[in-house]
Design an enzyme around this catalytic site. Structure first.
Site, PDB file in Angstrom:
ATOM      1  N   LYS A  68      15.132  15.608 -28.426  1.00  0.00           N
ATOM      2  CA  LYS A  68      16.553  15.495 -28.765  1.00  0.00           C
ATOM      3  C   LYS A  68      17.196  14.220 -28.227  1.00  0.00           C
ATOM      4  CE  LYS A  68      17.609  20.404 -29.227  1.00  0.00           C
ATOM      5  NZ  LYS A  68      18.562  21.478 -28.925  1.00  0.00           N
ATOM      6  N   ASP A 104      24.490  21.564 -32.014  1.00  0.00           N
ATOM      7  CA  ASP A 104      24.369  22.590 -30.965  1.00  0.00           C
ATOM      8  C   ASP A 104      25.735  22.953 -30.386  1.00  0.00           C
ATOM      9  OD1 ASP A 104      21.602  22.953 -31.025  1.00  0.00           O
ATOM     10  OD2 ASP A 104      21.240  21.260 -29.682  1.00  0.00           O
ATOM     11  N   ARG A 151      20.667  25.205 -10.251  1.00  0.00           N
ATOM     12  CA  ARG A 151      19.676  25.225  -9.158  1.00  0.00           C
ATOM     13  C   ARG A 151      19.680  23.874  -8.444  1.00  0.00           C
ATOM     14  NH1 ARG A 151      13.734  26.471 -11.221  1.00  0.00           N
ATOM     15  NH2 ARG A 151      14.212  24.578 -12.377  1.00  0.00           N
ATOM     16  N   LYS A 155      22.262  17.704 -10.368  1.00  0.00           N
ATOM     17  CA  LYS A 155      22.438  17.722 -11.830  1.00  0.00           C
ATOM     18  C   LYS A 155      23.762  18.382 -12.209  1.00  0.00           C
ATOM     19  CE  LYS A 155      19.058  18.632 -14.828  1.00  0.00           C
ATOM     20  NZ  LYS A 155      17.835  19.329 -15.295  1.00  0.00           N
ATOM     21  N   GLY A 237      21.745  35.449 -27.755  1.00  0.00           N
ATOM     22  CA  GLY A 237      21.169  34.112 -27.917  1.00  0.00           C
ATOM     23  C   GLY A 237      20.908  33.673 -29.347  1.00  0.00           C
TER      24      GLY A 237
HETATM   25  P1  ATR Z   1      17.579  23.050 -22.146  1.00  0.00           P
HETATM   26  O1  ATR Z   1      17.472  21.913 -23.105  1.00  0.00           O
HETATM   27  O2  ATR Z   1      17.139  24.367 -22.726  1.00  0.00           O
HETATM   28  O3  ATR Z   1      18.912  23.148 -21.512  1.00  0.00           O
HETATM   29  P2  ATR Z   1      16.545  21.745 -19.801  1.00  0.00           P
HETATM   30  O4  ATR Z   1      17.291  20.519 -20.165  1.00  0.00           O
HETATM   31  O5  ATR Z   1      15.136  21.636 -19.328  1.00  0.00           O
HETATM   32  O6  ATR Z   1      16.486  22.770 -21.005  1.00  0.00           O
HETATM   33  O7  ATR Z   1      17.420  22.536 -18.693  1.00  0.00           O
HETATM   34  C1  ATR Z   1      16.995  23.729 -18.114  1.00  0.00           C
HETATM   35  C2  ATR Z   1      18.087  24.253 -17.177  1.00  0.00           C
HETATM   36  O8  ATR Z   1      17.700  25.554 -16.721  1.00  0.00           O
HETATM   37  C3  ATR Z   1      18.274  23.412 -15.931  1.00  0.00           C
HETATM   38  O9  ATR Z   1      19.627  23.508 -15.550  1.00  0.00           O
HETATM   39  C4  ATR Z   1      17.373  24.115 -14.911  1.00  0.00           C
HETATM   40  O10 ATR Z   1      17.769  23.937 -13.563  1.00  0.00           O
HETATM   41  P3  ATR Z   1      17.344  22.604 -12.732  1.00  0.00           P
HETATM   42  O11 ATR Z   1      18.263  21.513 -13.218  1.00  0.00           O
HETATM   43  O12 ATR Z   1      17.585  22.941 -11.323  1.00  0.00           O
HETATM   44  O13 ATR Z   1      15.911  22.348 -13.062  1.00  0.00           O
HETATM   45  C5  ATR Z   1      17.574  25.554 -15.304  1.00  0.00           C
HETATM   46  N1  ATR Z   1      16.453  26.429 -14.947  1.00  0.00           N
HETATM   47  C6  ATR Z   1      15.277  26.551 -15.590  1.00  0.00           C
HETATM   48  N2  ATR Z   1      14.480  27.467 -15.011  1.00  0.00           N
HETATM   49  C7  ATR Z   1      15.172  27.947 -13.943  1.00  0.00           C
HETATM   50  C8  ATR Z   1      14.916  28.921 -12.926  1.00  0.00           C
HETATM   51  N3  ATR Z   1      13.770  29.583 -12.878  1.00  0.00           N
HETATM   52  N4  ATR Z   1      15.890  29.143 -12.005  1.00  0.00           N
HETATM   53  C9  ATR Z   1      17.044  28.474 -12.039  1.00  0.00           C
HETATM   54  N5  ATR Z   1      17.346  27.541 -12.961  1.00  0.00           N
HETATM   55  C10 ATR Z   1      16.448  27.285 -13.912  1.00  0.00           C
END
Ligand code: ATR
Length: 270
Positions: A68, A104, A151, A155, A237
């Site tokens: 993307k 989106d 988390r 970010k 979702g």
């Molecule tokens: P998407 O395009 O679906 O948003 P992404 O850009 O990879 O995917 O973002 C994933 C998000 O989910 C992030 O905010 C990630 O947190 P981090 O920035 O700390 O990595 C969060 N995320 C994914 N798995 C997680 C988990 N097990 N616990 C907490 N946060 C999670």
């Protein structure tokens, strides 16, 4: 009936074999009697995939993970919202030019607006990745205030700075409250190590009126189940997926998308 006049659309990403988009768009083409097909292309070399799309006469593409952001290098004309979000999920190929859009954020707004107004509302968004960026863009454009929980707090801070939003680390807050709670992380998704888990402590869920999850496997995530038990309004979702697809279909065909048909194709599958 596929023939020499059939127009080609599709999705590029990696992996794409579980994508529900072919089902959704093909059912819409069929319902409107449009001579077009939509296929899933599992792409590992984006340059090579894009090289042929104009010459092959491909009319439009959905773009998904992990392309993307990278796809923006290949777009001739980019829509303002897509530029602001920093991601393109839709290509339209017209007159030998590639137009890039992001549907989106529109999908998220339409999904939310089925259940709530946005102007003046306080939204708490969990996650700070690509989906969160698009959703926050939509919330901000429609006058909602935003608090981002992630988390990685760095970010969260970075994303929050774009929207004058609050931010905090996951499991750090003593209280979480607002009008709308949105999970954009994979927490609770089937097949992950967080399957069955909630993205925030259960006691905070009742502090909201509307709960939205972008995870659709399972369709009733632990978060939505808890919200439902508390009598809160929920958005599953598939709603954002549906409405981002509806907006893509509108861009590609300039026709009124068959919403019911597209919706049925998704929910029947799950
Ligand atoms: P998407 O395009 O679906 O948003 P992404 O850009 O990879 O995917 O973002 C994933 C998000 O989910 C992030 O905010 C990630 O947190 P981090 O920035 O700390 O990595 C969060 N995320 C994914 N798995 C997680 C988990 N097990 N616990 C907490 N946060 C999670």
């Amino acid at each position: 009936m596929i023939n020499a006049k059939t127009e080609l659309y599709g999705i590029i990403g990696h992996p794409v074999s579980h994508s529900l988009s072919p089902l959704m768009h093909n059912s819409a083409f069929k319902a409107l009697g449009i001579n077009a097909v939509y296929l899933a292309f599992d792409v590992t070399n984006l340059n090579a995939a894009i090289a042929g799309i104009k010459e092959l006469g491909i009319k439009g593409l959905s773009v998904t993970i992990p392309y993307k952001e990278k796809i923006m290098e290949f777009v001739d004309i980019i829509d303002d919202s897509a530029r602001e979000i920093g991601a393109v999920n839709t290509l339209l190929i017209r007159e030998n030019k590639i137009f890039g859009y992001n549907t989106d954020w529109l999908g998220a707004v339409l999904a939310l607006q089925e259940k709530t107004e946005l102007s003046g509302k306080k939204a708490v968004v969990i996650g700070a990745g690509g989906s969160s960026k698009a959703i926050c863009h939509g919330l901000n454009k429609h006058g909602a205030s935003i608090h981002i929980i992630n988390r990685s707090i760095e970010k969260a801070r970075e994303l929050a700075s774009n929207f004058n939003a609050g931010f905090s680390g996951l499991n750090e807050d003593k209280d979480i409250y607002g009008d709308i709670l949105i999970n954009t992380t994979s927490i609770g998704m089937t097949g992950t190590d967080t399957q069955g888990q909630l993205p925030v402590d259960d006691k905070f869920i009742q502090n909201f009126k509307v709960i939205m999850d972008i995870v659709y496997s399972p369709l009733q995530t632990p978060l939505l189940k808890s919200a439902h038990e508390k009598g809160l309004s929920t958005i599953d979702g598939l709603r954002m997926l549906l409405f981002q697809g509806v907006k893509q279909f509108e861009l590609w065909t300039e026709k009124l998308p068959p919403l019911e048909v597209m919706q049925k194709s998704l929910y029947n599958k799950l």
